[in-house]
Design an enzyme around this catalytic site. Structure first.
Site, PDB file in Angstrom:
ATOM      1  N   GLU A   1      -4.135  -0.292   0.454  1.00 57.18           N
ATOM      2  CA  GLU A   1      -2.735   0.366   0.190  1.00 57.18           C
ATOM      3  C   GLU A   1      -2.733   1.397  -0.900  1.00 57.18           C
ATOM      4  O   GLU A   1      -2.457   2.709  -0.440  1.00 57.18           O
ATOM      5  CB  GLU A   1      -1.663  -0.524  -0.272  1.00 57.18           C
ATOM      6  CG  GLU A   1      -1.284  -1.357   0.717  1.00 57.18           C
ATOM      7  CD  GLU A   1      -0.590  -2.888   0.495  1.00 57.18           C
ATOM      8  OE1 GLU A   1      -0.483  -2.970  -0.511  1.00 57.18           O
ATOM      9  OE2 GLU A   1      -0.458  -3.637   1.516  1.00 57.18           O
TER      10      GLU A   1
ATOM     11  N   ASP B   1       2.103  -0.211   7.105  1.00 53.79           N
ATOM     12  CA  ASP B   1       2.225  -0.790   5.942  1.00 53.79           C
ATOM     13  C   ASP B   1       2.889  -2.202   5.950  1.00 53.79           C
ATOM     14  O   ASP B   1       3.831  -2.356   6.360  1.00 53.79           O
ATOM     15  CB  ASP B   1       2.846   0.135   4.904  1.00 53.79           C
ATOM     16  CG  ASP B   1       3.124  -0.574   3.434  1.00 53.79           C
ATOM     17  OD1 ASP B   1       2.579  -1.568   3.404  1.00 53.79           O
ATOM     18  OD2 ASP B   1       3.873  -0.182   2.739  1.00 53.79           O
TER      19      ASP B   1
ATOM     20  N   ASP C   1       0.668   0.649  -8.095  1.00 55.76           N
ATOM     21  CA  ASP C   1       1.172   0.151  -6.830  1.00 55.76           C
ATOM     22  C   ASP C   1       2.210  -1.397  -7.024  1.00 55.76           C
ATOM     23  O   ASP C   1       1.355  -2.285  -6.797  1.00 55.76           O
ATOM     24  CB  ASP C   1       0.531   0.266  -5.471  1.00 55.76           C
ATOM     25  CG  ASP C   1       1.074  -0.249  -4.187  1.00 55.76           C
ATOM     26  OD1 ASP C   1       2.199  -0.784  -4.409  1.00 55.76           O
ATOM     27  OD2 ASP C   1       0.489  -0.418  -3.046  1.00 55.76           O
TER      28      ASP C   1
END
Ligand code: AMP
Length: 621
Positions: A175, A11, A197
């Site tokens: 993501e 990430d 997110d």
């Protein structure tokens, strides 16, 4: 690849990055060599020219602000001169300059211009090194995540960053999808899931249909310029403004060091206010007064209420995007089975409350918001590299923005509408607009506006050799392909002659192939020097130990020699070798160190023998 070749999921965040893997079927985060799970996505060039990454870079950010790059994810794959970049330039303490082609952006660090993917590559290389230290072997295979709302240029640039870092990027995934994968892992659920997110620099929302082995993204929405950094900026602006009011309009933003201290303090206060109701901001000696002498200090109390006031519109903006995305998905709030919070900013109580009010349900906090994305990436890497029969997971992602070309009049013709499942391929027929037109310029764009100018230009190419004819007579077939990574390829074909031109759209990555090669070579040199430094340091430590042993044996050797007829000069020779070893340790030169190593070892063996230890070549030597 062999079954146990290690792989990682990364990430690559605006503020922090995380690396994870799957071991024995269990996803887990890999801690850094210093034991931390989050690595700041920060790169700096120190005054001595050394490159620093992560915590090391963050630690010196205040005193070396102009050579410390943070939040580069907001710049990756963007064009020089775009509104977002102009906006960023106003607040970033490091200098941005245009790339050689004038299209992309470079960050000036320590007097050298770094392409943005190069900066990200240094963060990726750090995570790769952490993983290698964890596995005790080389790691090359990786899945990297990007915001769902990233366009083609941003994705391509992220892939380039992986390549520069020496990674083979097996897939770039979104993501929120990644977060859903980690959340759904082993749960056998069947419901509609919303992933909300809000990270350091970007906001993403995705609506997914999660089945037992299918993750079907129905719609994504987002804003690649909305995140924690904006919340921090509101606090900074508030501090700067009230300071200016008190101190004769003194603008703290002019001082890079003061600005960096304000940034740190603002973020700290914001985080504190997720727990408490009040945060004290105390920055002594922040500036000097108009006489140039008296030191000015900043002391403020920030309440949670004030913070919520300062950032209300940011939260509203996120909710508005969520609302639009639900509508795009054709899903009502009541049909949602789960709302997942991802990203550090969702720890802010006001954000959680707004999500709860909008969705009419308690959002799920069963997952670690900062780690879940990397875990999902690792799960995806595992699934791609080690597919297991009967356990396949199907990931159906969508393209976030309309894709199309510019047509006559400066309009934008959509060829693949947003929220189309990828991979996909679609074609459209266009015609020539002038008599005897033999070339046609294809400008590939991505965005929401029907005016081409207002969308992001991904790349251009020219189709030549069209048969001269009356306008409208010639048909040109334009085909768009989007890979599972969300990366775009475009081709145009003259239906009559079969003449064909195609491009993989690369323009906004900013790096030409030759530049990429140069960077890769330079990086190799850098890695080599780093390895040499590492080798030198290891050898130096070992040498130090051997010298200590030799010196400890010296009295016994001298005593033994006093009684012996042999080896009178052994002590002298050993002393000489030790002196040479010390000089080599001082020199920093690896070759010199290697040169003296063997002699030093021999001296030690001899001393051991003379002092009555194990005889050379004997047992227990
Ligand atoms: P991420 O990119 O997911 O690591 O998110 C980082 C952002 O979350 C940064 O802007 C942080 O300041 C912010 N953040 C982290 N922890 C908290 C917290 N407890 N309260 C509010 N914001 C936070």
């Amino acid at each position: 690849m062999s079954e146990n070749e290690p792989f990682i999921g990364i990430d690559l965040g605006t503020t922090n990055s995380v690396v994870a893997t799957v071991i024995d079927g269990v996803p887990r985060v890999i801690a850094s060599r210093t034991g931390q799970t989050l690595t700041p996505s920060i790169v700096a060039v120190a005054r001595n020219g050394k490159r620093l990454v992560g915590h090391m870079a963050k630690r010196q950010a205040i005193t070396n602000a102009e050579n410390t790059a943070y939040a580069v994810k907001r710049l990756i794959g963007r064009r020089w001169g775009s509104l977002e970049v102009e906006d960023a330039r106003k607040v970033l303490p490091y200098e941005l300059v245009p790339g050689p082609e004038g299209a992309d952006i470079r960050a000036m660090l320590g007097g050298r211009a770094f392409a943005i993917p190069e900066v990200s590559a240094l963060v990726l290389a750090e995570l790769k090194a952490d993983a290698e230290s964890f596995f005790g072997r080389r790691v090359t295979k990786a899945v990297i995540t990007v915001p769902a709302y990233f366009n083609d240029g941003q994705r391509k640039a992220t892939r380039d960053a992986g390549r520069i870092a020496g990674l083979e990027v097996v897939r770039v995934i979104n993501e929120p999808t990644s977060a859903a994968l980690a959340y759904g892992f082993g749960k056998q659920m069947e419901k509609k899931v919303v992933v909300f997110d809000l990270g350091g620099g970007t906001f993403d929302v995705s609506v997914l249909d999660v089945g037992k082995s299918v993750y079907d993204v129905i719609a994504v929405g987002g804003d690649t310029y909305l995140g924690g950094e904006d919340f921090d900026r509101r606090i900074i602006d508030w501090l700067v403004f009230s300071f200016a009011q008190e101190h004769e309009a003194l603008d703290l933003r002019q001082d890079k060091m003061a600005l960096q201290r304000l940034r740190d303090a603002a973020e700290r206060a914001k985080i504190e206010l997720s727990e408490g109701q009040q945060a004290a901001i105390h920055l002594p000696f922040l500036a000097s007064g108009s006489d140039g002498k008296a030191a000015l200090h900043l002391d403020r109390q920030l309440t949670r209420e004030k913070l919520e006031d300062l950032t209300r519109d940011l939260v509203d903006r996120a909710i508005a995007v969520a609302d639009r995305t639900l509508r795009d998905a054709g899903v009502r709030v009541s049909q949602i089975g789960e709302v997942l919070l991802v990203g550090g900013m969702t720890r802010m109580p006001r954000v959680q409350q707004a999500v709860k009010t909008f969705f009419g349900r308690e959002p799920s906090r069963g997952v670690h918001p900062e780690e879940v994305v990397a875990l999902g990436a690792a799960i995806q890497a595992h699934a791609l590299l080690h597919p297991q029969k009967g356990k396949e997971v199907l990931l159906l992602d969508v393209t976030p923005q309309n894709l199309g070309i510019m047509v006559v009049g400066g309009y934008f013709a959509t060829i693949i509408p947003r929220n189309t499942t990828v991979p996909t391929s679609q074609s459209h027929l266009f015609t020539t607009v002038q008599d005897n037109q033999t070339t046609v310029r294809i400008a590939v764009l991505q965005g929401a506006s029907d005016k081409a100018m207002e969308n992001e230009l991904l790349g251009e190419f020219v189709l030549e050799g069209i048969r001269p004819a009356r306008r409208g007579e010639i048909e040109i077939e334009v085909t768009f392909d989007i890979s599972a990574d969300g990366i775009v390829g475009v081709s145009a074909r003259d239906s009559a002659t079969g003449t064909r031109q195609s491009i993989t759209v690369t323009a906004t990555s900013g790096l030409t192939e030759s530049e990429m090669r140069r960077i890769l070579e330079e990086n190799l040199d850098e890695q080599l020097t780093r390895r040499q430094v590492g080798d030198f340091e290891r050898l130096r430590d070992r040498t130090r130990t051997v010298i200590v042993e030799i010196e400890a044996l010296a009295p016994a050797v001298k005593e033994a020699l006093a009684r012996s007829r042999f080896g009178k000069d052994a002590v002298l020779r050993a002393e000489e070798v030790v002196a040479r070893a010390r000089a080599a340790m001082e020199s920093g030169d690896l070759q010199q160190m290697i040169g003296v190593e063997e002699q030093l070892d021999r001296a030690l063996q001899l001393f051991k023998g003379l002092a009555g230890g194990a005889p050379p070549g004997g047992k227990g030597a």
